[in-house]
Design a protein around this motif. Structure first.
Motif, PDB file in Angstrom:
ATOM      1  N   THR A  59       0.846  -1.195   0.000  1.00 25.07           N
ATOM      2  CA  THR A  59       0.000   0.000   0.000  1.00 25.07           C
ATOM      3  C   THR A  59       0.881   1.245   0.000  1.00 25.07           C
ATOM      4  N   PRO A  60       0.297   2.406  -0.328  1.00 26.31           N
ATOM      5  CA  PRO A  60       1.073   3.646  -0.213  1.00 26.31           C
ATOM      6  C   PRO A  60       1.634   3.859   1.188  1.00 26.31           C
ATOM      7  N   ALA A  61       0.898   3.403   2.209  1.00 23.74           N
ATOM      8  CA  ALA A  61       1.384   3.556   3.585  1.00 23.74           C
ATOM      9  C   ALA A  61       2.657   2.743   3.813  1.00 23.74           C
ATOM     10  N   THR A  62       2.744   1.555   3.182  1.00 19.79           N
ATOM     11  CA  THR A  62       3.957   0.733   3.296  1.00 19.79           C
ATOM     12  C   THR A  62       5.155   1.484   2.734  1.00 19.79           C
ATOM     13  N   VAL A  63       4.951   2.119   1.582  1.00 21.55           N
ATOM     14  CA  VAL A  63       6.032   2.872   0.949  1.00 21.55           C
ATOM     15  C   VAL A  63       6.437   4.050   1.828  1.00 21.55           C
ATOM     16  N   ARG A  64       5.449   4.769   2.353  1.00 22.88           N
ATOM     17  CA  ARG A  64       5.753   5.929   3.202  1.00 22.88           C
ATOM     18  C   ARG A  64       6.530   5.514   4.448  1.00 22.88           C
ATOM     19  N   THR A  65       6.162   4.376   5.027  1.00 23.00           N
ATOM     20  CA  THR A  65       6.845   3.905   6.231  1.00 23.00           C
ATOM     21  C   THR A  65       8.314   3.611   5.953  1.00 23.00           C
ATOM     22  N   LEU A  66       8.595   2.923   4.841  1.00 22.47           N
ATOM     23  CA  LEU A  66       9.986   2.613   4.515  1.00 22.47           C
ATOM     24  C   LEU A  66      10.746   3.874   4.137  1.00 22.47           C
ATOM     25  N   ASP A  67      10.114   4.776   3.400  1.00 19.14           N
ATOM     26  CA  ASP A  67      10.766   6.041   3.056  1.00 19.14           C
ATOM     27  C   ASP A  67      11.104   6.844   4.312  1.00 19.14           C
ATOM     28  N   ALA A  68      10.186   6.862   5.281  1.00 20.46           N
ATOM     29  CA  ALA A  68      10.436   7.598   6.519  1.00 20.46           C
ATOM     30  C   ALA A  68      11.609   7.000   7.284  1.00 20.46           C
ATOM     31  N   LEU A  69      11.713   5.678   7.262  1.00 19.63           N
ATOM     32  CA  LEU A  69      12.831   5.010   7.925  1.00 19.63           C
ATOM     33  C   LEU A  69      14.148   5.398   7.261  1.00 19.63           C
ATOM     34  N   CYS A  70      14.150   5.442   5.939  1.00 21.50           N
ATOM     35  CA  CYS A  70      15.358   5.839   5.207  1.00 21.50           C
ATOM     36  C   CYS A  70      15.673   7.315   5.448  1.00 21.50           C
ATOM     37  N   ASP A  71      14.638   8.156   5.507  1.00 16.21           N
ATOM     38  CA  ASP A  71      14.842   9.580   5.806  1.00 16.21           C
ATOM     39  C   ASP A  71      15.573   9.743   7.134  1.00 16.21           C
ATOM     40  N   ALA A  72      15.087   9.037   8.147  1.00 19.23           N
ATOM     41  CA  ALA A  72      15.689   9.157   9.479  1.00 19.23           C
ATOM     42  C   ALA A  72      17.137   8.695   9.477  1.00 19.23           C
ATOM     43  N   ALA A  73      17.415   7.597   8.760  1.00 19.29           N
ATOM     44  CA  ALA A  73      18.792   7.083   8.704  1.00 19.29           C
ATOM     45  C   ALA A  73      19.707   8.044   7.962  1.00 19.29           C
ATOM     46  N   GLU A  74      19.199   8.646   6.886  1.00 17.53           N
ATOM     47  CA  GLU A  74      20.010   9.577   6.108  1.00 17.53           C
ATOM     48  C   GLU A  74      20.237  10.895   6.836  1.00 17.53           C
ATOM     49  N   ASP A  75      19.255  11.302   7.652  1.00 19.37           N
ATOM     50  CA  ASP A  75      19.372  12.568   8.373  1.00 19.37           C
ATOM     51  C   ASP A  75      20.302  12.468   9.579  1.00 19.37           C
ATOM     52  N   ALA A  76      20.522  11.252  10.060  1.00 13.70           N
ATOM     53  CA  ALA A  76      21.381  11.058  11.236  1.00 13.70           C
ATOM     54  C   ALA A  76      22.842  11.075  10.791  1.00 13.70           C
ATOM     55  N   THR A  77      23.348  12.249  10.524  1.00  8.91           N
ATOM     56  CA  THR A  77      24.709  12.412  10.004  1.00  8.91           C
ATOM     57  C   THR A  77      25.735  11.775  10.938  1.00  8.91           C
ATOM     58  N   GLY A  78      26.574  10.919  10.371  1.00  2.65           N
ATOM     59  CA  GLY A  78      27.622  10.278  11.155  1.00  2.65           C
ATOM     60  C   GLY A  78      27.160   9.076  11.953  1.00  2.65           C
ATOM     61  N   ALA A  79      25.862   8.757  11.888  1.00  5.63           N
ATOM     62  CA  ALA A  79      25.355   7.614  12.648  1.00  5.63           C
ATOM     63  C   ALA A  79      25.899   6.312  12.071  1.00  5.63           C
ATOM     64  N   THR A  80      26.217   5.365  12.944  1.00  2.60           N
ATOM     65  CA  THR A  80      26.729   4.075  12.503  1.00  2.60           C
ATOM     66  C   THR A  80      25.976   2.906  13.137  1.00  2.60           C
ATOM     67  N   THR A  81      24.990   3.203  13.984  1.00  2.00           N
ATOM     68  CA  THR A  81      24.215   2.139  14.604  1.00  2.00           C
ATOM     69  C   THR A  81      23.407   1.409  13.540  1.00  2.00           C
ATOM     70  N   PRO A  82      23.452   0.077  13.515  1.00  2.00           N
ATOM     71  CA  PRO A  82      22.727  -0.667  12.481  1.00  2.00           C
ATOM     72  C   PRO A  82      21.226  -0.388  12.506  1.00  2.00           C
ATOM     73  N   LEU A  83      20.646  -0.398  11.332  1.00  2.00           N
ATOM     74  CA  LEU A  83      19.199  -0.288  11.186  1.00  2.00           C
ATOM     75  C   LEU A  83      18.643  -1.702  11.134  1.00  2.00           C
ATOM     76  N   VAL A  84      17.685  -2.010  12.013  1.00  2.00           N
ATOM     77  CA  VAL A  84      17.176  -3.377  12.159  1.00  2.00           C
ATOM     78  C   VAL A  84      15.726  -3.442  11.695  1.00  2.00           C
ATOM     79  N   VAL A  85      15.428  -4.425  10.834  1.00  2.00           N
ATOM     80  CA  VAL A  85      14.055  -4.662  10.399  1.00  2.00           C
ATOM     81  C   VAL A  85      13.687  -6.107  10.722  1.00  2.00           C
ATOM     82  N   ALA A  86      12.424  -6.326  11.022  1.00  2.00           N
ATOM     83  CA  ALA A  86      11.899  -7.674  11.245  1.00  2.00           C
ATOM     84  C   ALA A  86      10.960  -8.000  10.095  1.00  2.00           C
ATOM     85  N   VAL A  87      11.170  -9.146   9.448  1.00  2.00           N
ATOM     86  CA  VAL A  87      10.349  -9.504   8.291  1.00  2.00           C
ATOM     87  C   VAL A  87       9.770 -10.897   8.468  1.00  2.00           C
ATOM     88  N   THR A  88       8.547 -11.057   7.996  1.00  2.00           N
ATOM     89  CA  THR A  88       7.861 -12.344   8.049  1.00  2.00           C
ATOM     90  C   THR A  88       6.702 -12.297   7.070  1.00  2.00           C
TER      91      THR A  88
END
Length: 220
Positions: free
Chosen positions: A18-47
């Protein structure tokens, strides 16, 4: 010791894209890209995997794949914790991550639904063939055979099997944390099979230059 982060995204591949699925993943990428210098792994759970063919508009698939590609190109390490069957959007995201820890009952299902011979409209087959090879994934692609956990582990599509994927991930968390340059190294690896030696050399030299500059800045 750094605490292991809870999954920032939980994705169920049995649910429609759904469009909401896309927005959720985009928001996650936005946050990771905005965290300048961050190195903490990004963790997702899939099933989850589609139980039947889903009618997905092609423009939505295009937006989804752009979001998945953003995840695949993030500067920080990415980790997938896999439980049970994994297909559809869950498989798309899984195959775009760096480290994959799965339960022993996990299975990869690349087709669009049980009992169908249709391809899921995402790029999972493309990534499967590139990561594990055409011969290794042929039966799953042509006949819909599931790739069980042991087979996926042997093909290096999974890195480890564990009843509790989050706990099994703990020993490697410290190694991933502080992984500056992960995105650069990942991109060089992904480009290796699709670029000429001359073009790859230029990219490697540019990566070395960025690394040396960063070292100088850190020392000053």
């Amino acid at each position: 010791m750094n605490s292991i982060p809870e999954p920032q995204l939980t994705l169920d591949g049995s649910e429609p894209l759904t469009p909401a699925t896309v927005r959720t993943l985009d928001a996650l990428c936005d946050a990771a890209e905005d965290a300048t210098g961050a190195t903490t792994p990004l963790v997702v759970a899939v099933t989850g995997a589609p139980a039947a063919r889903m009618d997905v508009p092609l423009p939505l698939v295009n937006k989804w794949e752009r979001a998945v590609r953003r995840l695949e190109k993030l500067a920080v390490p990415t980790v997938a914790l896999v439980t049970g069957d994994c297909g559809g959007t869950a498989l798309d995201v899984l195959l775009a991550t760096d480290v994959r820890v799965a339960t022993p009952d996990a299975r990869l299902l690349p087709l669009a639904g049980a009992g169908t011979d249709e391809v899921w409209p995402g790029m999972a087959l493309y990534r499967l063939a590139n990561q594990a090879g055409v011969a290794a994934t042929r039966r799953a692609v042509l006949f819909g055979d599931a790739l069980d956990a042991e087979r996926a582990l042997a093909l290096h599509l999974f890195d480890e099997l564990a009843a509790d994927p989050a706990a099994a991930f703990a020993p490697v968390f410290e190694k991933l944390t502080g992984g500056a340059g992960t995105g650069i190294r990942r991109q060089l690896m992904l480009d290796a099979s699709t670029t000429s030696y001359e073009e790859a050399l230029g990219r490697h030299l540019a990566a070395c230059d960025r690394t040396l500059r960063a070292a100088v800045e850190a020392a000053s």
